[in-house]
Design an enzyme around this catalytic site. Structure first.
Site, PDB file in Angstrom:
ATOM      1  N   ASP A 169     -95.982 -27.312  12.324  1.00 44.67           N
ATOM      2  CA  ASP A 169     -96.694 -26.073  12.036  1.00 44.67           C
ATOM      3  C   ASP A 169     -95.841 -25.212  11.106  1.00 44.67           C
ATOM      4  OD1 ASP A 169     -98.433 -23.955  12.053  1.00 44.67           O
ATOM      5  OD2 ASP A 169     -97.822 -23.204  14.016  1.00 44.67           O
ATOM      6  N   ILE A 170     -96.024 -25.415   9.819  1.00 41.90           N
ATOM      7  CA  ILE A 170     -95.285 -24.674   8.797  1.00 41.90           C
ATOM      8  C   ILE A 170     -96.294 -23.875   7.984  1.00 41.90           C
ATOM      9  CG2 ILE A 170     -93.877 -24.886   6.714  1.00 41.90           C
ATOM     10  CD1 ILE A 170     -92.664 -27.427   7.934  1.00 41.90           C
ATOM     11  N   GLU A 171     -96.218 -22.558   8.052  1.00 42.02           N
ATOM     12  CA  GLU A 171     -97.203 -21.713   7.389  1.00 42.02           C
ATOM     13  C   GLU A 171     -96.547 -20.817   6.344  1.00 42.02           C
ATOM     14  OE1 GLU A 171     -99.770 -19.862  10.325  1.00 42.02           O
ATOM     15  OE2 GLU A 171     -99.362 -21.488  11.733  1.00 42.02           O
ATOM     16  N   GLN A 172     -95.560 -21.379   5.665  1.00 41.90           N
ATOM     17  CA  GLN A 172     -94.779 -20.608   4.704  1.00 41.90           C
ATOM     18  C   GLN A 172     -95.339 -20.745   3.280  1.00 41.90           C
ATOM     19  OE1 GLN A 172     -90.610 -21.873   5.313  1.00 41.90           O
ATOM     20  NE2 GLN A 172     -91.256 -22.451   7.369  1.00 41.90           N
ATOM     21  N   ARG A 217     -99.440 -10.921   1.092  1.00 40.17           N
ATOM     22  CA  ARG A 217     -99.262 -12.003   0.113  1.00 40.17           C
ATOM     23  C   ARG A 217    -100.206 -11.874  -1.078  1.00 40.17           C
ATOM     24  NH1 ARG A 217     -97.836 -17.295   4.006  1.00 40.17           N
ATOM     25  NH2 ARG A 217     -95.976 -16.345   4.943  1.00 40.17           N
TER      26      ARG A 217
END
Length: 299
Positions: A50-53, A186
């Site tokens: 779970d990488i939401e970068q 963002r």
């Protein structure tokens, strides 16, 4: 974990890591080894990455992320028989929250991707107003876009929210349009950060005492309600319930997706209260409509 295994369910680790670090192949190898040791020691069945970068399309992180998923999958499959490696992706592949990932490569490299079809207001480019966490048409457009990228439907699991958003209205119009504060995220001028996340169990306790009661928005195919706080400010709460989720679950079956899941199970009320128990059963049942129909036929 033992209880889950007794029911035939898998339990997996959650994996997160800085995308800047994974550019180094040696670091990736070390990270994967650490996760494997942990999974083995705890008798786990795999890992959910779970990488939401943020990732730039032309950056070295773009290829490194795909490599991490591929190498993790190969290592886990080799070391833990029958293990499962999955990856979480945004509700749409259209660079949500500045996340430019190689979605096709990642989907091909792991067992399946879990599509987080929620927080879909994380970037609001139009009017700064409260809206559904996972609007029906917008949600389905995301899946069609993934499939157009030659990602097989069986590689996609739909994630639905068991929580909603509580927005304080700067103004609440007669036709229930709730203007919200401008909180950038963002690059977008507004976002759901203007509200706060509320679990389904809290929503169910509040909705009946709200000034509006539960309302249904036909355009977004989602419920909402309005209430007034102790300071006299109006709030608008958008959420998902069995009605809105059933529409999405029907799409899962019709389109042949791998399955459906939720974030997260703790959002429901598991107390002994009869009404709460019914509400909880309905939320679980809607994830497996066929099972629900079979249960009803036996009653």
């Amino acid at each position: 974990m033992c209880y889950a295994h007794s029911k035939g369910a898998r339990v997996v680790l959650k994996g997160d890591v800085s995308v800047k670090d994974i550019i180094d192949p040696t670091f990736r190898e070390s990270w994967i080894t650490q996760k494997l040791v942990l999974a083995k020691n705890q008798y786990m069945d795999g890992i959910n990455i779970d990488i939401e970068q943020e990732v730039n399309c032309s950056s070295p992180e773009y290829d490194a992320l795909t490599a991490l998923v591929k190498e993790t999958t190969e290592a886990f499959h080799h070391e833990i028989e029958g293990s499962q490696v999955t990856f979480d992706v945004a509700w749409s592949p259209k660079y949500i929250d500045r996340r430019c990932y190689n979605y096709t490569g990642i989907a091909n490299a792991c067992d399946f991707v879990f599509v987080m079809s929620y927080d879909e207001q994380s970037q609001i480019w139009s009017d700064c107003v409260a809206a559904a966490n996972a609007p029906y048409n917008q949600t389905l457009t995301g899946y069609e876009d993934y499939i157009k990228m030659d990602i097989h439907p069986k590689k996609l699991v739909m994630g639905v929210p068991w929580y909603g958003y509580d927005y304080t209205c700067l103004n609440l119009s007669e036709d229930d349009v709730c203007t919200i504060a401008k909180v950038p995220f963002r690059g977008a001028p507004c976002s759901d950060a203007a509200g706060r996340q509320v679990p389904y169990k809290v929503i169910m306790k509040q909705v009946n005492s709200s000034v509006s009661g539960s309302q249904w928005n036909k355009d977004q195919q989602a419920p909402y309600y309005n209430y007034k706080d102790s300071s006299g400010h109006f709030h608008q709460v958008w959420y998902d319930n069995p009605q809105s989720i059933s529409l999405k679950a029907a799409y899962v079956q019709k389109r042949g997706l791998r399955g459906i899941g939720m974030w997260n199970a703790n959002s429901l009320d598991y107390s002994g209260d009869a009404e709460a128990r019914q509400q909880t059963e309905e939320m679980w049942k809607v994830l497996k409509p066929d099972l629900g129909q079979r249960r009803l036929s036996f009653l």
